[in-house]
Design a protein around this motif. Sequence first.
Motif, mmCIF file in Angstrom:
data_model
loop_
_atom_site.group_PDB
_atom_site.id
_atom_site.type_symbol
_atom_site.label_atom_id
_atom_site.label_comp_id
_atom_site.label_asym_id
_atom_site.label_seq_id
_atom_site.Cartn_x
_atom_site.Cartn_y
_atom_site.Cartn_z
ATOM 1 N N TYR A 312 55.867 10.460 52.302
ATOM 2 C CA TYR A 312 55.137 9.667 53.283
ATOM 3 C C TYR A 312 54.531 8.424 52.634
ATOM 4 C CZ TYR A 312 52.139 8.745 57.348
ATOM 5 O OH TYR A 312 51.533 8.176 58.440
ATOM 6 N N ALA A 313 54.031 8.587 51.406
ATOM 7 C CA ALA A 313 53.441 7.438 50.710
ATOM 8 C C ALA A 313 54.501 6.387 50.395
ATOM 9 C CB ALA A 313 52.754 7.905 49.427
ATOM 10 N N GLU A 314 55.674 6.812 49.996
ATOM 11 C CA GLU A 314 56.753 5.853 49.709
ATOM 12 C C GLU A 314 57.047 4.988 50.924
ATOM 13 O OE1 GLU A 314 59.698 7.738 46.341
ATOM 14 O OE2 GLU A 314 59.894 8.506 48.384
ATOM 15 N N GLU A 315 57.072 5.624 52.076
ATOM 16 C CA GLU A 315 57.403 4.892 53.300
ATOM 17 C C GLU A 315 56.240 4.034 53.779
ATOM 18 O OE1 GLU A 315 58.718 6.123 57.815
ATOM 19 O OE2 GLU A 315 59.694 7.124 56.111
ATOM 20 N N LEU A 316 55.031 4.598 53.782
ATOM 21 C CA LEU A 316 53.889 3.889 54.349
ATOM 22 C C LEU A 316 53.435 2.729 53.465
ATOM 23 C CD1 LEU A 316 52.422 4.451 57.023
ATOM 24 C CD2 LEU A 316 50.602 5.548 55.714
ATOM 25 N N LEU A 317 53.593 2.866 52.155
ATOM 26 C CA LEU A 317 53.084 1.840 51.231
ATOM 27 C C LEU A 317 54.149 0.838 50.805
ATOM 28 C CD1 LEU A 317 50.751 3.996 48.944
ATOM 29 C CD2 LEU A 317 50.226 2.839 51.100
ATOM 30 N N ALA A 318 55.350 0.929 51.379
ATOM 31 C CA ALA A 318 56.392 -0.050 51.074
ATOM 32 C C ALA A 318 55.949 -1.440 51.545
ATOM 33 C CB ALA A 318 57.699 0.356 51.753
ATOM 34 N N GLY A 319 56.598 -2.485 51.017
ATOM 35 C CA GLY A 319 56.267 -3.840 51.448
ATOM 36 C C GLY A 319 54.933 -4.327 50.936
ATOM 37 N N GLU A 320 54.596 -3.963 49.705
ATOM 38 C CA GLU A 320 53.358 -4.439 49.069
ATOM 39 C C GLU A 320 52.102 -4.015 49.841
ATOM 40 O OE1 GLU A 320 53.057 -6.320 46.107
ATOM 41 O OE2 GLU A 320 55.135 -5.669 45.869
ATOM 42 N N ARG A 321 52.141 -2.770 50.393
ATOM 43 C CA ARG A 321 50.950 -2.267 51.089
ATOM 44 C C ARG A 321 50.169 -1.278 50.227
ATOM 45 N NH1 ARG A 321 54.842 -2.440 55.343
ATOM 46 N NH2 ARG A 321 55.362 -0.217 55.065
ATOM 47 N N GLY A 322 50.580 -1.095 48.984
ATOM 48 C CA GLY A 322 49.903 -0.194 48.072
ATOM 49 C C GLY A 322 50.688 -0.099 46.785
ATOM 50 N N ALA A 353 47.346 -6.643 53.830
ATOM 51 C CA ALA A 353 48.681 -6.212 54.254
ATOM 52 C C ALA A 353 48.634 -4.808 54.858
ATOM 53 C CB ALA A 353 49.639 -6.251 53.062
ATOM 54 N N ALA A 354 47.863 -3.944 54.233
ATOM 55 C CA ALA A 354 47.730 -2.586 54.753
ATOM 56 C C ALA A 354 47.067 -2.594 56.125
ATOM 57 C CB ALA A 354 46.926 -1.731 53.772
ATOM 58 N N TYR A 355 45.998 -3.352 56.253
ATOM 59 C CA TYR A 355 45.254 -3.391 57.517
ATOM 60 C C TYR A 355 46.132 -3.932 58.649
ATOM 61 C CZ TYR A 355 41.505 -4.285 60.861
ATOM 62 O OH TYR A 355 40.709 -4.303 61.989
#
Length: 749
Positions: A312-322, A353-355
Amino acid sequence: MIGSYVPRQCGIATFTRDLARALAEHVHRETLREEGSISIVALNDHNGDYAYGPEVLTEIAQHRREAYRNAAEVLNASKIEAVSLQHEYGLFGGQDGDYVFELLDRLRKPVVTTLHTILSEPTAGQRDVLQRICELSSGVVVMADRAVQMLRDIYGVPPERVWKIHHGVPDVPYGDTEPFKSRFDLSGRPTILTFGLLGPGKGIEVMLEALAQVVPDHPDLAYIVLGVTHPGEKRAAGESYRISLESLAVKLGIQRNVLFQNRYVSNSDLCEYLQAADIYVTPYRAKEQITSGTLAYALASGRAIISTPYWYAEELLAGERGVLVNFGDVAALARAVRDWLENVDRRNAIRKAAYDYGRQMIWAETAARYNEVFNTAVRTRSVERGESAGEGGVLLRMSLPESRMDHLIAMTDDTGLVQHAVFSVPDRTHGYSTDDNARALVVMAASWSVFGNESVLPHLKKYLSFLHYAKPAGGGRFRNFMSYDRRWFDHDGSDDCQGRVMWALGHLVSHSPSESVKLLATDLFRLGMTSIRTLMGPRPWALSVLGLYYFLREFPDDAEVRACGRKLAERLHDVFKSNHAEGWPWPENVVTYDNGRLPQALIMAGLMLDDSSMIESGVRTLEWLLEIQTGDDGVLSVIGNAGWYRKSGERARFDQQPLEPAALIGACKAAHRASGDAKWLVEMRRCFEWYLGRNDLGVTMVDFKTRGCFDGLRQDGVNHNEGAESVVSWLLALLTMHEMQTGDAPDAG
């Protein structure tokens, strides 16, 4: 909505509440004012006693089959249009959570199931359960793209039946952390947060070791570990994990930097903790995590996140979100923390980016997507699923009494189960028997297996302790009769006693509630193996075969036990064949007591050894046994002990013993397992109804005030004593019926 529910402390309970609130607030506000509310069916765990709000329509006790059926009836009778089911294996009772089908098979409403856990390497049972849930659901919701692929590739679920909807999150403003830090007395301190239910899989110890490398350069750093210990972890190990973390912090010299907040926080409190944090860390140890509500909350609140690369972290944090660091890599974790503490511009860019990504995850958006799925499910449901529990489920569906242990426990003292009773009062004159304590052990193990009721475990251990004390000092045979002052009357119990002990111990090995209980049961079973080959007669052989069957289910590769099982089964089969005569397929010249256990053992031996001739012989004998014990009016009329039934003689009609229907029910269950023929379910029900008054005198054999069972059916009525053998026979029959309600029992009894 069906799921665990607050105030139960688990992530799904919080999710169920938050989704219900979001639907009420953002989708159905006007409708709810006029027509009612969103209702909850709450799943209870072992604790079970929660102060729910009025929105809870009904409750399901996790390990009680009938509770699932009752919930289905409540929902079917309501005006509810659609059902939202939250699924995780551990929420539901049964093998791999298969009690959920007691509900789904009966539910006549469209179901949308949210899958909170999807395993990449499921057992066969886990795969079957999830596949069937998906088949019975009008739609399936997951929270990650990877989950859609896994359902397709591993479980064969077509992607068009699966909806990806983000885990909902609170809508909090993006802003400075400093105003929130002051509320926690952290003003001016760089702050890191981890929150959630604590357990060894969370990897907090890795973060503590990384923190110790950073603190020398940032001595004012604060790390908040927020959350209570996971209830399952707490039941198993108390607060050992939390204490180990506190000790590690002291050992590393960072105790002043680590703030353990041991509490279950409200959503509003959680949002304030998140808004106070500069960095959020999830150092989880397991790759296979397909969703995480805590990570979703942190991302949507605009935290700078450091995480291990679970799915889940790999997917959610992709694109420089973490930032992702490898599992257990202390040095990499320390570098990531130090980099973000010292590079504020980069940290803020990640936060923004995350927000921004998290705007699509707020509860208003999530609720709207769920509403779309629910509407689609209602529109496309053209045919009612109706009753799909199968012919067996329908044949056995009856309002079963609750399996209460009141009288069995009343008959039990600190030593064990007292043999006899004067009416319903324990009669200490005759003391105890290993026979009865072995039977009681089977009852308690079956109760644990069927219902998962922890209250039976102290009594289970008491009966096991009795068997442990009954063992001979130098091996050999278990003793049987003990006086009330704890003196053994014998030093060499009967062959029947040895067989019952082996049955009870094998059954317990297969249905053990804990590893320590299984170890003791296994040791005692192997001790009993030293004398099992010397047993004489079909009844001790049959009882022993039952124990060997269950033992081999747990240890299928045990060559010694399998060889012994084969030898005893062949002996039993040989005596059936050698004594067979026209109209008399019985292995003895008189039919006496506990008769159903003999064909049951033959059938189970055939299953164990893949021997169809044993199964056929057992089934034929069972058919004959039922035929000769059926009265003119079709009721079960078991052979009485006042003369039994001798070859070429008359069958004794009385006194009929409660032991007999229980044994026949066990045999019919084995026959159904071997053949799949629904007629055995009909016979099970007929045998069970003997206890409830469908017998020769039309009288109930169960005392529903004491929860005991009368000792016999006599010509002039019942024997009003309620001894040990009677109550354990009744309870084992009842537990088997509860287990078999769906027609697909996992052999608890």
